[in-house]
Design a protein around this motif. Structure first.
Motif, short mmCIF file in Angstrom:
data_model
loop_
_atom_site.label_atom_id
_atom_site.label_comp_id
_atom_site.label_asym_id
_atom_site.label_seq_id
_atom_site.Cartn_x
_atom_site.Cartn_y
_atom_site.Cartn_z
N SER A 1 1.76 -1.35 12.43
CA SER A 1 0.38 -0.92 12.65
C SER A 1 -0.51 -1.42 11.52
CB SER A 1 0.30 0.60 12.75
OG SER A 1 0.52 1.18 11.50
N VAL A 2 -1.78 -1.62 11.88
CA VAL A 2 -2.80 -2.03 10.92
C VAL A 2 -4.01 -1.13 11.12
CG1 VAL A 2 -4.26 -3.91 10.08
CG2 VAL A 2 -2.00 -4.42 10.98
N ILE A 3 -4.39 -0.44 10.07
CA ILE A 3 -5.51 0.50 10.15
C ILE A 3 -6.53 0.18 9.06
CG2 ILE A 3 -6.17 2.93 10.24
CD1 ILE A 3 -3.31 3.64 10.88
N TYR A 4 -7.79 0.19 9.46
CA TYR A 4 -8.89 -0.16 8.55
C TYR A 4 -9.75 1.06 8.26
CZ TYR A 4 -13.03 -2.55 6.77
OH TYR A 4 -14.08 -2.97 5.99
N PHE A 5 -9.98 1.32 6.99
CA PHE A 5 -10.84 2.42 6.54
C PHE A 5 -12.00 1.85 5.73
CE2 PHE A 5 -6.53 4.08 6.87
CZ PHE A 5 -6.68 5.29 7.52
N PRO A 6 -13.22 1.77 6.31
CA PRO A 6 -14.35 1.26 5.53
C PRO A 6 -14.83 2.30 4.51
CG PRO A 6 -15.07 1.81 7.76
CD PRO A 6 -13.60 2.11 7.68
N ILE B 1 -7.39 3.92 -9.01
CA ILE B 1 -7.47 3.43 -7.63
C ILE B 1 -6.21 3.82 -6.86
CG2 ILE B 1 -7.67 1.35 -6.19
CD1 ILE B 1 -9.19 0.06 -8.60
N LYS B 2 -5.06 3.66 -7.53
CA LYS B 2 -3.77 4.00 -6.91
C LYS B 2 -3.75 5.45 -6.44
CE LYS B 2 1.11 3.78 -8.52
NZ LYS B 2 1.54 5.15 -8.64
N THR B 3 -4.27 6.36 -7.27
CA THR B 3 -4.29 7.78 -6.91
C THR B 3 -5.05 8.00 -5.61
OG1 THR B 3 -4.20 8.35 -9.23
CG2 THR B 3 -4.98 10.07 -7.74
N GLN B 4 -6.19 7.31 -5.48
CA GLN B 4 -7.00 7.48 -4.26
C GLN B 4 -6.32 6.87 -3.04
OE1 GLN B 4 -11.37 6.81 -5.00
NE2 GLN B 4 -10.62 6.26 -7.03
N VAL B 5 -5.67 5.72 -3.25
CA VAL B 5 -4.98 5.07 -2.12
C VAL B 5 -3.78 5.92 -1.68
CG1 VAL B 5 -3.64 3.02 -1.49
CG2 VAL B 5 -5.72 2.76 -2.82
N GLU B 6 -3.07 6.48 -2.64
CA GLU B 6 -1.90 7.31 -2.31
C GLU B 6 -2.32 8.59 -1.59
OE1 GLU B 6 0.23 7.54 -6.03
OE2 GLU B 6 1.30 5.66 -5.60
N ALA B 7 -3.46 9.14 -1.98
CA ALA B 7 -3.96 10.35 -1.30
C ALA B 7 -4.26 10.05 0.17
CB ALA B 7 -5.20 10.88 -2.01
N LEU B 8 -4.81 8.87 0.42
CA LEU B 8 -5.15 8.49 1.79
C LEU B 8 -3.90 8.18 2.61
CD1 LEU B 8 -7.37 7.53 3.92
CD2 LEU B 8 -6.95 5.24 3.03
N THR B 9 -2.98 7.43 2.01
CA THR B 9 -1.87 6.90 2.82
C THR B 9 -0.62 7.77 2.76
OG1 THR B 9 -1.00 5.49 1.02
CG2 THR B 9 -2.69 4.54 2.41
N ASN C 1 -13.39 -8.02 9.32
CA ASN C 1 -14.07 -8.27 8.06
C ASN C 1 -13.70 -7.18 7.07
OD1 ASN C 1 -15.56 -10.64 8.53
ND2 ASN C 1 -17.01 -9.48 9.80
N LEU C 2 -13.17 -7.60 5.92
CA LEU C 2 -12.80 -6.63 4.88
C LEU C 2 -14.00 -6.45 3.95
CD1 LEU C 2 -9.15 -7.79 4.04
CD2 LEU C 2 -9.91 -6.04 5.68
N GLU C 3 -14.56 -5.23 3.99
CA GLU C 3 -15.79 -4.98 3.26
C GLU C 3 -15.52 -4.34 1.90
OE1 GLU C 3 -18.62 -3.65 6.94
OE2 GLU C 3 -16.66 -2.70 6.75
N ASP C 4 -16.55 -4.42 1.06
CA ASP C 4 -16.53 -3.80 -0.26
C ASP C 4 -16.14 -2.32 -0.16
OD1 ASP C 4 -17.26 -3.66 -3.06
OD2 ASP C 4 -19.09 -2.64 -2.42
N GLY C 5 -15.15 -1.91 -0.93
CA GLY C 5 -14.77 -0.50 -0.97
C GLY C 5 -13.84 -0.06 0.16
N SER C 6 -13.35 -1.03 0.96
CA SER C 6 -12.50 -0.67 2.11
C SER C 6 -11.02 -0.66 1.74
CB SER C 6 -12.72 -1.66 3.26
OG SER C 6 -12.22 -2.94 2.90
N ILE C 7 -10.23 0.02 2.59
CA ILE C 7 -8.77 0.00 2.46
C ILE C 7 -8.18 -0.37 3.83
CG2 ILE C 7 -6.69 1.33 1.93
CD1 ILE C 7 -8.32 3.15 0.15
N LEU C 8 -7.29 -1.35 3.82
CA LEU C 8 -6.58 -1.75 5.04
C LEU C 8 -5.10 -1.44 4.83
CD1 LEU C 8 -7.02 -3.69 7.72
CD2 LEU C 8 -5.72 -5.30 6.32
N ILE C 9 -4.50 -0.78 5.80
CA ILE C 9 -3.08 -0.45 5.66
C ILE C 9 -2.27 -1.21 6.70
CG2 ILE C 9 -1.37 1.41 5.71
CD1 ILE C 9 -3.72 3.26 4.91
N MET C 10 -1.25 -1.92 6.20
CA MET C 10 -0.32 -2.63 7.09
C MET C 10 1.01 -1.90 6.97
SD MET C 10 -1.20 -6.56 5.92
CE MET C 10 -1.72 -6.32 4.23
N ALA C 11 1.56 -1.44 8.09
CA ALA C 11 2.75 -0.58 7.98
C ALA C 11 3.77 -0.87 9.05
CB ALA C 11 2.32 0.88 8.04
#
Ligand SMILES: O=C(O)CCC(=O)C(=O)O
Ligand SMILES: [Mn+2]
Length: 186
Positions: free
Chosen positions: A9-14, A78-86, A145-155
């Motif tokens: 799966s690929v999920i985009y969070f702007p 940044i890692k802390t925020q990404v880990e909280a999301l994912t 389009n990968l925008e400023d401040g976005s997170i894309l998860i490939m899983a």
């Protein structure tokens, strides 16, 4: 937004990271950037792209060894925020600095032996918006389009069935920094 859930799966969070201009500047200044080189027919060529690798283990990829550098405060933030999301925990981050749209990355999958199989990869972008292409082994292609401040998860099994690239975009004049948080084997 889910781009695909076929073979991974690929999920985009702007707009997931605030103060992105501040993060861009801190990363640009604090990280130990190295000019990326590729080997073509035995000869090494310098690329426009610069990279840096942080984490707890060295990373062998594209015929090179990236020696792990200890986590920096800005990367931990940044890692802390990404880990909280994912809801995953990452053991390394590869950074890419693209000075402009003439720098890109060709088709590949992130399936090196040093990476945990089928673990999620979280991709964070700062700066210029760039197109990101996905291609399934059966030929299906998708773009985002990968925008400023976005997170894309490939899983999941994504890296086994799909490749991805960051194409050259001549019209893009501004720089971009991308971080891919990864889970290492062992
Ligand atoms: O810059 C990007 O968005 C892609 C980077 C990437 O695919 C990688 O570092 O493996
Ligand atoms: Mn990749």
């Amino acid at each position: 937004m889910q781009l695909t859930d076929r073979n991974g799966s690929v999920i985009y969070f702007p707009q997931m990271l605030h103060l992105s201009q501040n993060y861009f500047n801190r990363l640009k200044t604090a990280c130990c950037w190295q000019t990326e080189e590729v080997q073509v027919f035995g000869k090494w060529h310098k690329l426009r792209r610069q990279t840096a690798w942080y984490g707890t283990a060295d990373y062998r990829y594209a015929g090179q060894i990236k020696t792990a550098q200890p986590w920096l405060p800005v990367l931990r933030e940044i890692k802390t925020q990404v880990e909280a999301l994912t809801q995953d925990s990452y053991s390394g981050v590869l950074l890419n600095y693209y000075p402009d749209g003439l720098a890109g990355m060709g088709w590949h999958a992130d399936n090196e032996r040093d990476l945990a199989t089928n673990a999620a990869i979280a991709s964070v972008s700062f700066g210029a918006t760039r197109r990101f292409d996905l291609r399934h082994q059966d030929g299906e292609t998708l773009s985002i389009n990968l925008e400023d401040g976005s997170i894309l998860i490939m899983a999941g099994e994504f890296q086994e069935y799909w490749k991805h690239q960051l194409p050259i975009q001549r019209k893009v004049k501004a720089p971009r920094i991308n971080l891919t948080f990864r889970v290492m084997m062992g």
